[in-house]
Scaffold this active site. Structure first.
Site, short mmCIF file in Angstrom:
data_model
loop_
_atom_site.label_atom_id
_atom_site.label_comp_id
_atom_site.label_asym_id
_atom_site.label_seq_id
_atom_site.Cartn_x
_atom_site.Cartn_y
_atom_site.Cartn_z
N ASP A 103 -1.63 -8.17 8.76
CA ASP A 103 -0.67 -6.97 8.56
C ASP A 103 0.57 -7.40 9.64
OD1 ASP A 103 -2.06 -5.84 6.56
OD2 ASP A 103 -3.30 -4.90 8.32
N ASP A 139 -10.91 -8.96 8.58
CA ASP A 139 -11.25 -8.04 7.72
C ASP A 139 -11.25 -8.43 6.26
OD1 ASP A 139 -8.71 -8.27 7.56
OD2 ASP A 139 -8.31 -6.05 7.91
N TYR A 190 6.11 4.83 7.14
CA TYR A 190 5.80 3.94 8.13
C TYR A 190 6.81 3.86 9.27
CZ TYR A 190 1.79 1.60 5.53
OH TYR A 190 0.77 1.57 5.02
N TYR A 199 6.48 -2.81 6.76
CA TYR A 199 5.51 -2.55 6.70
C TYR A 199 4.84 -3.95 5.58
CZ TYR A 199 0.36 -2.38 7.76
OH TYR A 199 -0.95 -2.52 7.87
N TYR A 252 -2.41 7.72 10.28
CA TYR A 252 -1.79 7.68 9.03
C TYR A 252 -3.24 7.63 7.84
CZ TYR A 252 -2.91 2.54 8.45
OH TYR A 252 -3.54 1.30 8.55
N ARG A 281 0.77 -1.14 0.00
CA ARG A 281 0.04 0.09 0.06
C ARG A 281 0.74 1.22 -0.10
NH1 ARG A 281 -2.87 -1.68 5.59
NH2 ARG A 281 -3.42 -3.36 4.04
N ASP A 283 -8.73 -5.13 12.95
CA ASP A 283 -7.48 -4.75 11.78
C ASP A 283 -6.54 -5.04 12.70
OD1 ASP A 283 -6.15 -4.82 9.54
OD2 ASP A 283 -6.41 -2.44 9.16
#
Length: 152
Positions: free
Chosen positions: A34, A29, A15, A19, A111, A7, A74
């Site tokens: 992640d 989700d 970040y 990540y 973010y 992303r 998430d």
């Protein structure tokens, strides 16, 4: 396990570390799990492969950051790279300096503000929660694949 960066950020933040996500995992989700990897080297680049499946032991989960993104769970795995001389001795998120945890928390709370998305970060959980979450997400993925195959 390998991590794939997937992303782009919508604001002028970066970040706090590398990540990505854990392929062959699935969370509530409907996205892969992640993961934030604390290490000196980086950053990785968009869609880069972090490490391959034969190097499972290179990423050591040290904590779990429970998060709600747009009303959906998430969670994020916080991990260290096992070969990194600065971070490899950390075995639990409680060992990180408090300021480092604050940086991570604030990044994830802020973010998505430019996208008008609401995010809430809960208290960090220890390494055993992270390991359990990774295993659960891999089991969920395996079940999803089995159900998909049964439908064919």
């Amino acid at each position: 396990m390998y991590v794939q960066v997937d992303r782009i950020l919508y604001s002028s933040v970066v970040y706090p570390d590398n990540y990505g996500f854990i392929p062959r995992s699935l969370c509530e989700d409907n996205d892969p799990m992640d993961v934030l990897v604390l290490m000196q080297e980086g950053p990785t680049y968009y869609w880069s492969i972090f490490s391959d499946l034969t190097q499972l032991d290179l990423l050591e989960p040290i904590g779990l950051m429970p998060m709600i993104d747009q009303g959906e769970k998430d969670d994020k795995i916080i991990s260290v790279h096992a070969d990194d001389p600065e971070y490899r001795h950390y075995t639990d998120i409680s060992q990180l300096p408090p300021h480092r945890l604050t940086e991570i928390r604030h990044f994830f709370e802020d973010y998505k503000k430019n996208e008008n998305k609401e995010v809430a970060v809960n208290n960090f959980l220890p390494s055993n929660n992270a390991v359990d979450a990774v295993q659960y997400s891999m089991d969920l993925y395996a079940e999803y694949i089995l159900q998909t195959l049964k439908k064919k």
